[in-house]
Design an enzyme around this catalytic site. Structure first.
Site, PDB file in Angstrom:
ATOM      1  N   GLU A 141       0.834  -1.214   0.000  1.00 22.48           N
ATOM      2  CA  GLU A 141       0.000   0.000   0.000  1.00 22.48           C
ATOM      3  C   GLU A 141       0.859   1.250   0.000  1.00 22.48           C
ATOM      4  OE1 GLU A 141      -3.705  -0.701   2.749  1.00 22.48           O
ATOM      5  OE2 GLU A 141      -1.880  -1.419   3.650  1.00 22.48           O
ATOM      6  N   ASP A 166     -12.028  -8.602   3.744  1.00 18.70           N
ATOM      7  CA  ASP A 166     -12.560  -9.918   4.118  1.00 18.70           C
ATOM      8  C   ASP A 166     -13.729  -9.751   5.071  1.00 18.70           C
ATOM      9  OD1 ASP A 166     -11.512 -10.321   7.106  1.00 18.70           O
ATOM     10  OD2 ASP A 166      -9.974  -9.282   5.956  1.00 18.70           O
TER      11      ASP A 166
END
Ligand code: ADE
Length: 264
Positions: A12, A217
């Protein structure tokens, strides 16, 4: 302003460091800090590493050693509620440490001697972030995320949520544990491992901050499945595009000075 950007994972951070103008790299406390300019905003990028202590250390160092005036945390999180889906974006309205429990000496979740369990991000910065996230989904998403990844993760019309983020030193991959957390913490939208620690540091040092998370998730038994593929192909793009939009917006329309609690 000098913006500290804490990323949870290397993937990231990589795009931001690449985009940095005149970067210098400093090593301190087993971390690399990249100091430079991002879209004309003075910025310092660092990895939080994983967990509350690691994130608190990164945040404290950003403020005390690198003099940042604001902190942005970007990363991924598990969905904290059934209305939140993989690929959605969550922006913290409040953060709590779900594993803090000094009861019966102090109420469950309360951080002892601070007298609070919930920490509030800076509203102005969070609202700017929210605009950047919405604009990203409307204008950049189709270009930023490859079609095969959109299909693999069933990313259909991702949404932006604002709400409570719970942080703890645990990767949540148990449906029952998540349900218990959701019951104990009304308004929960995401679970992760760092945000509320950064929030506590910023509260104690009086530094405005905001937290944004891409939902990777459902915090259930499948949580770890395809996790790294999501980080590389989806979350890294979200972090890059949204941070770029935010910095450009802050350059064109700087934040108003904060009025502190004494009204000065
Ligand atoms: N970060 C991303 N998913 C997570 C989960 N399920 N639990 C804690 N942190 C997370």
């Amino acid at each position: 302003m000098r913006l500290g950007i804490i990323s949870a994972l290397h993937e990231e951070q990589a795009g931001l460091v690449e985009a940095m103008e005149r970067p210098s790299r400093l090593i301190h406390g087993m971390r690399e800090y990249f100091v430079g300019q991002l879209w004309e905003i003075d910025a310092v990028c660092v990895l939080s590493r994983i967990g509350k202590v690691a994130a608190a250390m990164s945040a404290t160092t950003l403020v005390e050693k690198f003099g940042v005036t604001h902190i942005l945390f970007t990363g991924v999180a598990g969905a904290g509620d059934k209305t939140v889906r993989v690929g959605d974006i969550v922006i913290a309205e409040s953060l709590v440490q779900h594993d803090m429990d000094a009861s019966p000496l102090f109420p469950r979740f309360e951080v002892p001697l601070i007298g609070r369990s919930h920490f509030q991000p800076d509203l102005q910065l969070s609202m700017r972030l929210s605009v950047a996230a919405h604009d990203f989904l409307e204008q950049d998403f189709m270009e930023a995320i490859q079609r095969q990844d959109q299909m693999a993760f069933q990313l259909e019309q991702p949404r932006v949520h604002r709400g409570l983020i719970a942080s703890g030193d645990q990767f949540v991959n148990d449906r029952l544990r998540l349900e218990a957390m959701n019951g104990a913490l009304p308004g929960l939208v995401a679970v992760e491992m760092e945000g509320a620690a950064v929030a506590q540091v910023c509260h104690e040092l009086n530094v405005p901050f905001a937290v944004i998370r891409a939902i990777s998730d459902n915090a259930n038994e499948n949580a770890a499945h395809d996790f790294m593929r999501f980080v590389k192909s989806v979350a890294a793009q979200y972090a890059f595009y949204i941070t770029r939009r935010l910095c450009r917006e802050l350059r064109d329309a700087p934040l108003q000075p904060r009025i502190d609690s004494a009204g000065t």
